[in-house]
Design a protein around this motif. Structure first.
Motif, PDB file in Angstrom:
ATOM      1  N   SER A   1       0.823  -1.250   0.014  1.00 45.84           N
ATOM      2  CA  SER A   1      -0.006   0.025   0.014  1.00 45.84           C
ATOM      3  C   SER A   1       0.861   1.069   0.174  1.00 45.84           C
ATOM      4  CB  SER A   1      -0.818   0.090   1.092  1.00 45.84           C
ATOM      5  OG  SER A   1      -1.632   1.176   1.237  1.00 45.84           O
ATOM      6  N   ASP A   2       1.924   1.178   0.782  1.00 48.13           N
ATOM      7  CA  ASP A   2       2.901   2.259   0.975  1.00 48.13           C
ATOM      8  C   ASP A   2       3.596   2.621  -0.648  1.00 48.13           C
ATOM      9  OD1 ASP A   2       1.997   2.563   3.521  1.00 48.13           O
ATOM     10  OD2 ASP A   2       3.906   1.675   4.341  1.00 48.13           O
ATOM     11  N   LEU A   3       3.977   1.719  -1.101  1.00 45.96           N
ATOM     12  CA  LEU A   3       4.809   1.512  -2.291  1.00 45.96           C
ATOM     13  C   LEU A   3       3.914   2.184  -3.207  1.00 45.96           C
ATOM     14  CD1 LEU A   3       6.606  -1.784  -2.366  1.00 45.96           C
ATOM     15  CD2 LEU A   3       7.812   0.448  -2.328  1.00 45.96           C
ATOM     16  N   LEU A   4       2.589   1.573  -3.225  1.00 42.34           N
ATOM     17  CA  LEU A   4       1.614   2.301  -4.389  1.00 42.34           C
ATOM     18  C   LEU A   4       1.234   3.582  -4.236  1.00 42.34           C
ATOM     19  CD1 LEU A   4      -0.959  -0.891  -4.649  1.00 42.34           C
ATOM     20  CD2 LEU A   4       0.663  -0.134  -6.328  1.00 42.34           C
ATOM     21  N   LYS A   5       1.489   4.080  -3.040  1.00 40.14           N
ATOM     22  CA  LYS A   5       1.027   5.575  -2.733  1.00 40.14           C
ATOM     23  C   LYS A   5       2.203   6.234  -3.453  1.00 40.14           C
ATOM     24  CE  LYS A   5      -2.228   5.034   1.256  1.00 40.14           C
ATOM     25  NZ  LYS A   5      -2.352   5.259   2.674  1.00 40.14           N
ATOM     26  N   ALA A   6       3.295   5.848  -2.863  1.00 37.77           N
ATOM     27  CA  ALA A   6       4.880   6.340  -3.491  1.00 37.77           C
ATOM     28  C   ALA A   6       4.632   6.669  -4.965  1.00 37.77           C
ATOM     29  CB  ALA A   6       5.883   5.896  -2.679  1.00 37.77           C
ATOM     30  N   ILE A   7       4.319   5.406  -5.778  1.00 37.88           N
ATOM     31  CA  ILE A   7       4.445   5.347  -7.245  1.00 37.88           C
ATOM     32  C   ILE A   7       3.551   6.519  -7.497  1.00 37.88           C
ATOM     33  CG2 ILE A   7       3.889   4.006  -9.051  1.00 37.88           C
ATOM     34  CD1 ILE A   7       4.990   1.815  -7.446  1.00 37.88           C
TER      35      ILE A   7
ATOM     36  N   GLN B   1       4.147   9.602  -9.668  1.00 39.46           N
ATOM     37  CA  GLN B   1       3.536  10.138 -11.086  1.00 39.46           C
ATOM     38  C   GLN B   1       2.906  11.510 -11.285  1.00 39.46           C
ATOM     39  OE1 GLN B   1       1.033   6.355 -11.402  1.00 39.46           O
ATOM     40  NE2 GLN B   1       2.358   5.896 -13.262  1.00 39.46           N
ATOM     41  N   LYS B   2       2.415  11.977 -10.153  1.00 36.70           N
ATOM     42  CA  LYS B   2       1.755  13.029  -9.877  1.00 36.70           C
ATOM     43  C   LYS B   2       2.682  14.293 -10.187  1.00 36.70           C
ATOM     44  CE  LYS B   2      -1.698  15.529  -7.151  1.00 36.70           C
ATOM     45  NZ  LYS B   2      -2.445  15.534  -6.149  1.00 36.70           N
ATOM     46  N   HIS B   3       3.762  14.219  -9.414  1.00 34.24           N
ATOM     47  CA  HIS B   3       4.465  15.308  -9.356  1.00 34.24           C
ATOM     48  C   HIS B   3       5.973  15.433 -10.237  1.00 34.24           C
ATOM     49  CE1 HIS B   3       2.235  16.908  -6.056  1.00 34.24           C
ATOM     50  NE2 HIS B   3       2.064  15.400  -5.329  1.00 34.24           N
ATOM     51  N   SER B   4       6.176  14.081 -10.941  1.00 37.61           N
ATOM     52  CA  SER B   4       7.213  14.038 -11.601  1.00 37.61           C
ATOM     53  C   SER B   4       7.062  14.830 -12.980  1.00 37.61           C
ATOM     54  CB  SER B   4       7.727  12.569 -11.474  1.00 37.61           C
ATOM     55  OG  SER B   4       8.880  12.454 -12.505  1.00 37.61           O
ATOM     56  N   THR B   5       7.769  15.559 -13.556  1.00 42.37           N
ATOM     57  CA  THR B   5       7.691  16.076 -14.802  1.00 42.37           C
ATOM     58  C   THR B   5       8.505  15.419 -15.893  1.00 42.37           C
ATOM     59  OG1 THR B   5       9.134  17.966 -14.267  1.00 42.37           O
ATOM     60  CG2 THR B   5       7.082  18.377 -13.532  1.00 42.37           C
ATOM     61  N   GLY B   6       9.610  15.230 -15.698  1.00 42.92           N
ATOM     62  CA  GLY B   6      10.631  14.707 -16.778  1.00 42.92           C
ATOM     63  C   GLY B   6      10.870  13.215 -16.732  1.00 42.92           C
ATOM     64  N   ILE B   7       9.659  12.448 -16.906  1.00 42.73           N
ATOM     65  CA  ILE B   7       9.691  10.860 -17.001  1.00 42.73           C
ATOM     66  C   ILE B   7      10.631  10.447 -18.454  1.00 42.73           C
ATOM     67  CG2 ILE B   7       8.637   8.599 -16.640  1.00 42.73           C
ATOM     68  CD1 ILE B   7       6.565  10.091 -15.258  1.00 42.73           C
ATOM     69  N   ALA B   8      11.423   9.712 -18.121  1.00 47.87           N
ATOM     70  CA  ALA B   8      12.064   9.180 -19.523  1.00 47.87           C
ATOM     71  C   ALA B   8      11.093   8.428 -20.115  1.00 47.87           C
ATOM     72  CB  ALA B   8      13.346   8.357 -19.051  1.00 47.87           C
ATOM     73  N   ASP B   9      11.394   8.428 -21.619  1.00 46.33           N
ATOM     74  CA  ASP B   9      10.749   7.770 -22.486  1.00 46.33           C
ATOM     75  C   ASP B   9      10.531   6.061 -22.184  1.00 46.33           C
ATOM     76  OD1 ASP B   9       9.797  10.096 -23.696  1.00 46.33           O
ATOM     77  OD2 ASP B   9      11.251   9.788 -25.246  1.00 46.33           O
ATOM     78  N   GLU B  10      11.593   5.648 -21.983  1.00 48.18           N
ATOM     79  CA  GLU B  10      11.840   4.199 -21.624  1.00 48.18           C
ATOM     80  C   GLU B  10      10.938   3.741 -20.346  1.00 48.18           C
ATOM     81  OE1 GLU B  10      15.032   0.948 -20.423  1.00 48.18           O
ATOM     82  OE2 GLU B  10      15.737   2.992 -20.982  1.00 48.18           O
TER      83      GLU B  10
ATOM     84  N   ASP C   1      -2.834   0.782 -13.280  1.00 50.43           N
ATOM     85  CA  ASP C   1      -3.895   1.116 -12.665  1.00 50.43           C
ATOM     86  C   ASP C   1      -4.331  -0.346 -12.439  1.00 50.43           C
ATOM     87  OD1 ASP C   1      -3.804   3.667 -12.790  1.00 50.43           O
ATOM     88  OD2 ASP C   1      -5.147   4.051 -14.770  1.00 50.43           O
ATOM     89  N   PHE C   2      -4.383  -1.280 -13.251  1.00 56.05           N
ATOM     90  CA  PHE C   2      -5.144  -2.669 -13.148  1.00 56.05           C
ATOM     91  C   PHE C   2      -4.349  -3.363 -11.973  1.00 56.05           C
ATOM     92  CE2 PHE C   2      -4.540  -7.160 -14.061  1.00 56.05           C
ATOM     93  CZ  PHE C   2      -5.859  -7.559 -14.011  1.00 56.05           C
ATOM     94  N   LEU C   3      -2.820  -3.217 -12.319  1.00 55.25           N
ATOM     95  CA  LEU C   3      -1.918  -4.009 -11.214  1.00 55.25           C
ATOM     96  C   LEU C   3      -2.444  -3.557  -9.825  1.00 55.25           C
ATOM     97  CD1 LEU C   3       1.726  -4.693 -11.799  1.00 55.25           C
ATOM     98  CD2 LEU C   3       1.095  -3.635  -9.761  1.00 55.25           C
ATOM     99  N   THR C   4      -2.590  -2.111  -9.814  1.00 54.61           N
ATOM    100  CA  THR C   4      -2.555  -1.528  -8.401  1.00 54.61           C
ATOM    101  C   THR C   4      -3.788  -2.150  -7.851  1.00 54.61           C
ATOM    102  OG1 THR C   4      -1.672   0.331  -9.039  1.00 54.61           O
ATOM    103  CG2 THR C   4      -3.045   0.507  -6.973  1.00 54.61           C
ATOM    104  N   GLN C   5      -4.943  -2.343  -8.509  1.00 53.43           N
ATOM    105  CA  GLN C   5      -6.515  -2.742  -7.830  1.00 53.43           C
ATOM    106  C   GLN C   5      -6.055  -4.417  -7.765  1.00 53.43           C
ATOM    107  OE1 GLN C   5      -9.344  -1.713 -10.892  1.00 53.43           O
ATOM    108  NE2 GLN C   5      -9.065   0.514 -10.469  1.00 53.43           N
TER     109      GLN C   5
END
Length: 472
Positions: free
Chosen positions: A214-220, A224-233, A244-248
């Motif tokens: 649960s903590d890891l999913l919240k961290a991810i 995702q919400k606050h990261s701006t420069g995610i690498a294409d890979e 989303d499916f994996l989280t549920q």
């Protein structure tokens, strides 16, 4: 003296000599007859005595002079009067009777057995002899009595030996069964212990694993919400994972794992509760826990795993009263619950097979609506403060099924050792016999069977709440 006179004189002397010889012969004959131990008699054509020797008085006590001119029937015992008349008729027809046994009445009233042999003549008197066989008849009667006593003793001894053999066979079988149950209990307890440790480890860690995930999913999610420069890979990898499916699904997966571990822990607890290795002596226990543990072990038979029956398995209805702790041999009592519930399941499976065969067909079975029939086991517990049969407070346990039921001749033998109505290889005939012994002998209780063909079977158990009250 002329020749004629000499001839007459000679004839006279010869005549007197013959008379003397005849008299002497008759005297000797009489002496011989009088000296005999057997009764010698003569009688006229009507059957009345005309001669009797001394043995008559010596044997029967009657005076000879008073007995003459009387028929033989006057001296017979009442039991042989009819037989005496039959022999008299036979004597007149066949002119001879040999070795016929008759009871005569002594002058004192005592019965004397005499053996009759006689002859008769149509033109003159008849005669015969009567031999005293009383000693022989008494010896025969004594021998017969001894034989009867010996036969009774042999029958009694045979019955005792047969019962002893049956008891020995039953004891041997019970010892084997007890040893098997003891070994099974040890095995079950050992397996339960070995399973319990890793299961507790898994169950305990699942709580932390759930929290960590649960903590890891919240961290991810925050990343995702606050990261701006995610690498294409990285972006391509996340899209491929379908985050989303994996989280549920991961949350559901952990939840199902926890449910599964709870189920294993419940089964392990039931196995340990059923084996009761630490309760070999009397101990106050919760009866409901023993029943529930047995039902848990039999859960696989209560379910319709193959989906072949028209019903959805066996329904168990529990109507538990509020019971106090009961002093008992918990392991042995669980064995009784196992035997009775197994028999109920067998009966329901038998009727279920009938229901499947007759599904969609008209049937003359005692349950006309088998298509709507639901196999059911009803377990009822009740507290009785003062039972009239046992005279003390008891716990009553009823285990009832709505199966095929049993005929009265089967009920009468249901608790006999080695009696079974099941096919060869499916039943030993010892389950109910051992259960009866456990309830009646080990717990001072009552085990009864009530059954009606087509309406099912009910077993009634009554055991005292406190075993100390039995000894008092």
């Amino acid at each position: 003296m002329n020749p004629d006179e000499m001839t007459n004189e000679l004839n006279t002397q010869i005549h007197y000599r013959l008379i003397e010889k005849l008299s002497e012969s008759e005297r000797r004959y009489r002496e011989l007859v009088e000296s005999l131990r057997e009764i010698v008699f003569k009688c006229d054509p009507s059957g009345c005595f005309t001669f009797l020797n001394r043995a008559w008085t010596e044997t029967l006590g009657y005076n000879i002079a008073e007995s003459l001119s009387q028929p033989l029937s006057n001296f017979l015992a009442p039991e042989d009067l009819a037989r005496g008349q039959q022999l008299l008729d036979q004597l007149q027809k066949q002119q001879v009777v040999i070795g016929q046994e008759l009871r005569f009445q002594h002058q004192s009233g005592v019965i004397v057995w005499l053996e009759l042999s006689a002859y008769s003549s149509n033109q003159s008197e008849g005669g015969g002899s009567l031999t005293n066989i009383t000693d022989r008849k008494l010896a025969e009667a004594a021998l017969q009595e001894v034989n009867e006593v010996l036969e009774i003793r042999v029958e009694q001894r045979t019955a005792e030996l047969k019962k002893a053999l049956q008891d020995l066979h039953r004891t041997q079988t019970q010892l084997v069964q007890n040893e098997k149950m003891s070994s099974l209990g040890q095995l079950v307890a050992g397996v339960a212990h070995e399973i319990n440790n890793p299961v507790n480890f898994i169950h305990g860690n699942l709580t932390y694993a759930t929290q960590y995930v649960s903590d890891l999913l919240k961290a991810i999610a925050l990343y995702q919400k606050h990261s701006t420069g995610i690498a294409d890979e990285v972006r391509a990898e996340l899209e491929g994972l379908d985050l989303d499916f994996l989280t549920q699904d991961l949350t559901k997966l952990l939840t199902s794992m926890k449910v599964g571990s709870d189920r294993i822990r419940q089964i392990v607890l039931s196995l340990r509760n059923f084996s009761r290795l630490d309760e070999a002596e009397f101990k106050a226990v919760n009866i409901h826990e023993g029943i529930d543990s047995t039902l848990m072990i039999l859960q696989h038979r209560l379910k319709d795993q193959n989906n072949q029956n028209h019903n959805s398995g066996i329904q168990v209805i529990k109507k538990y009263d509020k019971l106090p702790m009961v002093e008992c041999y918990a392991g042995q009592l669980n064995q009784v619950f196992m035997n009775l519930l197994t028999n109920a399941i067998d009966a329901l499976e038998e009727l279920s097979c009938i229901a499947n065969k007759n599904l969609g067909k008209e049937t003359t079975h005692s349950k006309p609506q088998l298509a709507d029939w639901q196999p059911t086991i009803t377990i009822v517990t009740e507290l009785k403060e003062a039972d009239p049969l046992l005279g003390l407070a008891v716990v009553m346990i009823r285990i009832k099924d709505n199966g095929v039921g049993m005929a009265q001749e089967v009920i009468d033998r249901i608790f006999e050792p080695f009696f079974t109505t099941k096919p060869v290889g499916k039943g030993t005939g010892m389950g109910l016999s051992i259960s009866y012994q456990i309830i009646t002998e080990r717990h001072g209780g009552i085990l009864r069977c009530l059954s009606t063909i087509g309406q099912g079977t009910e077993f009634l158990i009554q055991i005292p709440i406190s075993q100390s009250s039995i000894s008092q």
